[in-house]
Scaffold this active site. Structure first.
Site, mmCIF file in Angstrom:
data_model
loop_
_atom_site.group_PDB
_atom_site.id
_atom_site.type_symbol
_atom_site.label_atom_id
_atom_site.label_comp_id
_atom_site.label_asym_id
_atom_site.label_seq_id
_atom_site.Cartn_x
_atom_site.Cartn_y
_atom_site.Cartn_z
ATOM 1 N N THR A 92 0.847 -1.193 0.000
ATOM 2 C CA THR A 92 0.000 0.000 0.000
ATOM 3 C C THR A 92 0.880 1.239 0.000
ATOM 4 O O THR A 92 2.065 1.180 0.352
ATOM 5 C CB THR A 92 -0.953 0.006 1.206
ATOM 6 O OG1 THR A 92 -1.889 1.087 1.091
ATOM 7 C CG2 THR A 92 -0.193 0.145 2.518
ATOM 8 N N TYR A 93 0.293 2.360 -0.405
ATOM 9 C CA TYR A 93 1.045 3.617 -0.453
ATOM 10 C C TYR A 93 0.100 4.772 -0.162
ATOM 11 O O TYR A 93 -1.123 4.654 -0.309
ATOM 12 C CB TYR A 93 1.729 3.798 -1.812
ATOM 13 C CG TYR A 93 0.771 3.931 -2.973
ATOM 14 C CD1 TYR A 93 0.463 5.174 -3.513
ATOM 15 C CD2 TYR A 93 0.178 2.804 -3.538
ATOM 16 C CE1 TYR A 93 -0.410 5.302 -4.576
ATOM 17 C CE2 TYR A 93 -0.698 2.914 -4.606
ATOM 18 C CZ TYR A 93 -0.989 4.163 -5.125
ATOM 19 O OH TYR A 93 -1.865 4.285 -6.177
ATOM 20 N N ARG A 165 4.959 -0.969 -9.339
ATOM 21 C CA ARG A 165 4.641 -0.609 -7.954
ATOM 22 C C ARG A 165 4.345 -1.868 -7.134
ATOM 23 O O ARG A 165 3.677 -2.779 -7.589
ATOM 24 C CB ARG A 165 3.425 0.319 -7.919
ATOM 25 C CG ARG A 165 3.153 0.906 -6.546
ATOM 26 C CD ARG A 165 1.820 1.624 -6.526
ATOM 27 N NE ARG A 165 1.742 2.734 -7.450
ATOM 28 C CZ ARG A 165 2.202 3.957 -7.204
ATOM 29 N NH1 ARG A 165 2.802 4.221 -6.045
ATOM 30 N NH2 ARG A 165 2.088 4.918 -8.097
ATOM 31 N N ARG A 170 6.284 -6.555 -1.783
ATOM 32 C CA ARG A 170 5.985 -7.994 -1.784
ATOM 33 C C ARG A 170 7.228 -8.804 -1.430
ATOM 34 O O ARG A 170 7.145 -9.805 -0.712
ATOM 35 C CB ARG A 170 5.442 -8.411 -3.150
ATOM 36 C CG ARG A 170 4.091 -7.773 -3.500
ATOM 37 C CD ARG A 170 3.545 -8.322 -4.815
ATOM 38 N NE ARG A 170 2.357 -7.576 -5.217
ATOM 39 C CZ ARG A 170 2.348 -6.590 -6.110
ATOM 40 N NH1 ARG A 170 3.490 -6.236 -6.710
ATOM 41 N NH2 ARG A 170 1.227 -5.957 -6.417
ATOM 42 N N ASP A 195 -3.822 -6.968 -3.605
ATOM 43 C CA ASP A 195 -3.729 -5.505 -3.628
ATOM 44 C C ASP A 195 -4.924 -4.892 -2.916
ATOM 45 O O ASP A 195 -6.010 -5.482 -2.855
ATOM 46 C CB ASP A 195 -3.659 -5.000 -5.065
ATOM 47 C CG ASP A 195 -2.329 -5.343 -5.728
ATOM 48 O OD1 ASP A 195 -1.402 -5.769 -5.010
ATOM 49 O OD2 ASP A 195 -2.226 -5.199 -6.959
ATOM 50 N N GLU A 284 4.681 -11.691 -12.312
ATOM 51 C CA GLU A 284 4.148 -12.939 -11.747
ATOM 52 C C GLU A 284 4.991 -14.135 -12.191
ATOM 53 O O GLU A 284 5.301 -15.028 -11.395
ATOM 54 C CB GLU A 284 2.689 -13.122 -12.182
ATOM 55 C CG GLU A 284 1.743 -12.046 -11.651
ATOM 56 C CD GLU A 284 1.709 -10.786 -12.490
ATOM 57 O OE1 GLU A 284 0.892 -9.897 -12.185
ATOM 58 O OE2 GLU A 284 2.494 -10.682 -13.458
ATOM 59 N N HIS A 311 -10.547 -7.039 -10.450
ATOM 60 C CA HIS A 311 -9.484 -6.032 -10.428
ATOM 61 C C HIS A 311 -10.122 -4.644 -10.538
ATOM 62 O O HIS A 311 -9.986 -3.940 -11.545
ATOM 63 C CB HIS A 311 -8.505 -6.282 -11.580
ATOM 64 C CG HIS A 311 -7.156 -5.676 -11.357
ATOM 65 N ND1 HIS A 311 -6.938 -4.324 -11.428
ATOM 66 C CD2 HIS A 311 -5.954 -6.241 -11.039
ATOM 67 C CE1 HIS A 311 -5.654 -4.076 -11.196
ATOM 68 N NE2 HIS A 311 -5.041 -5.216 -10.952
ATOM 69 N N THR A 312 -10.809 -4.251 -9.482
ATOM 70 C CA THR A 312 -11.475 -2.950 -9.449
ATOM 71 C C THR A 312 -10.496 -1.862 -9.033
ATOM 72 O O THR A 312 -9.470 -2.135 -8.401
ATOM 73 C CB THR A 312 -12.651 -2.977 -8.467
ATOM 74 O OG1 THR A 312 -12.200 -3.522 -7.209
ATOM 75 C CG2 THR A 312 -13.784 -3.843 -8.999
#
Length: 334
Positions: A92-93, A165, A170, A195, A284, A311-312
């Protein structure tokens, strides 16, 4: 002109009759206005015969009683000694919607038993906002941080060689797991990279919990498609990928589309997401090719036919009026 004595006589005659009529009128309407409530009965009224109880509208009295109910913050389910632990890794950022994203995700994770949330901030130190949020959720969590160097960050150009990012975050989570659990640990667990802007079905977590090596499933709203998915044959084996963007990648899958058994992470200590020399969409693959082959993959979600993760992305808020004339207080945490 009537005398005062005559007026008094009329009042004395009419008044008793008026009182009697009023009392009789109220007693006859009382049964119609009263709300009957037997002792020991449910305060909610039962639906009429033949009516769907889910569609039956309760009375105003019941609605008032519900409004008065005190809110109780839900805590995670009791820990089980038999279920494998799901280690959810979330980079997170800092951004305007960060707290909203993490709050929404926490509300999902609160329903998942035996879950450990590994939140890694892209920051030089742990921020008070994230620390308070994690503490208040009641979840079992670990709060880490590592700042991505400025010269490593993407600038929006697909040809830019800088790392995507969340890569360093990770990798820090993988290192933490390997430093926390011994390489020969027998503790059952699963690692999932989730995420903070995605949407997750609770069913997804129960699907991944039985992962033996690496499990996979479809992800919606990626690659310019409604969904991308592993291609599964009649024998239940993954043989390829249903994707438009570079389908010949070793593992043409989104970050939200797989989970790894914890023991495999611990045993393959060299497996990390590559920081350099990796094209877009290959992050990945850079990890998975160090862990398994295509034949090892375990299709979940009804042989990869069900969508359990989306993937919203939250729309970036328009804050063009912020800071004008001191309208809002910048010290208020959002």
């Amino acid at each position: 002109m009537p005398k005062r004595r005559d007026i008094l006589a009329i009042v004395l005659i009419v008044l008793p009759w008026t009182l009697l009529i009023t009392v009789w009128h109220q007693s006859s309407l009382a049964p119609l206005l009263a709300v009957h409530k037997d002792e020991g009965s449910d305060p909610r009224h039962e639906a009429p015969p033949g009516a769907d109880p889910r569609e039956y509208c309760m009375s105003d009295r019941d609605i008032v009683e519900v409004v008065r109910t005190e809110y109780v913050y839900t805590r995670p389910p009791p820990w089980s000694d038999t279920l494998p632990t799901i280690h959810v890794v979330t980079p997170t950022y800092s951004r305007p919607v960060q707290k909203a994203e993490l709050t929404r995700m926490a509300n999902t994770l609160l329903h998942v038993p035996n879950l450990h949330w590994l939140v890694v901030e892209d920051a030089p130190r742990r921020t008070p906002l994230t620390a308070r949020l994690l503490r208040d959720t009641g979840l079992n969590y670990t709060h880490l941080h590592v700042e991505t160097p400025r010269n490593y960050k993407l600038r929006g150009d697909a040809r830019d060689p800088r790392i995507p990012r969340g890569t360093m975050q990770r990798n820090l989570a993988l290192r933490w797991l390997r430093e926390t659990f011994p390489r020969n640990s027998t503790q059952p667990g699963v690692v999932y990279f989730a995420d903070d802007d995605n949407t997750y079905s609770l069913e997804l977590f129960e699907e991944m919990r039985s992962t033996r090596r690496v499990s996979v499933w479809p992800v919606a709203f990626v690659g310019g498609l409604r969904y991308e998915a592993p291609r599964v044959n009649g024998a239940g084996k993954v043989v390829g990928w249903k994707t438009v963007f570079d389908p010949h990648r070793p593992f043409a899958i989104d970050m939200a589309g797989f989970a790894v058994n914890l023991r495999l992470i611990l045993q393959r200590s060299q497996a990390y997401f590559k920081l350099r020399g990796v094209k877009g969409g290959y992050q990945e693959s850079s990890l998975l090719r160090e862990l398994v082959t295509l034949n090892d993959l375990e299709p979940k979600a009804a042989n990869c036919t069900k969508i359990l993760v989306w993937h919203t992305r939250t729309e970036k808020p328009v804050l063009v009026n912020e800071g004008k004339k001191g309208f809002t207080d910048p010290s208020v945490e959002i």
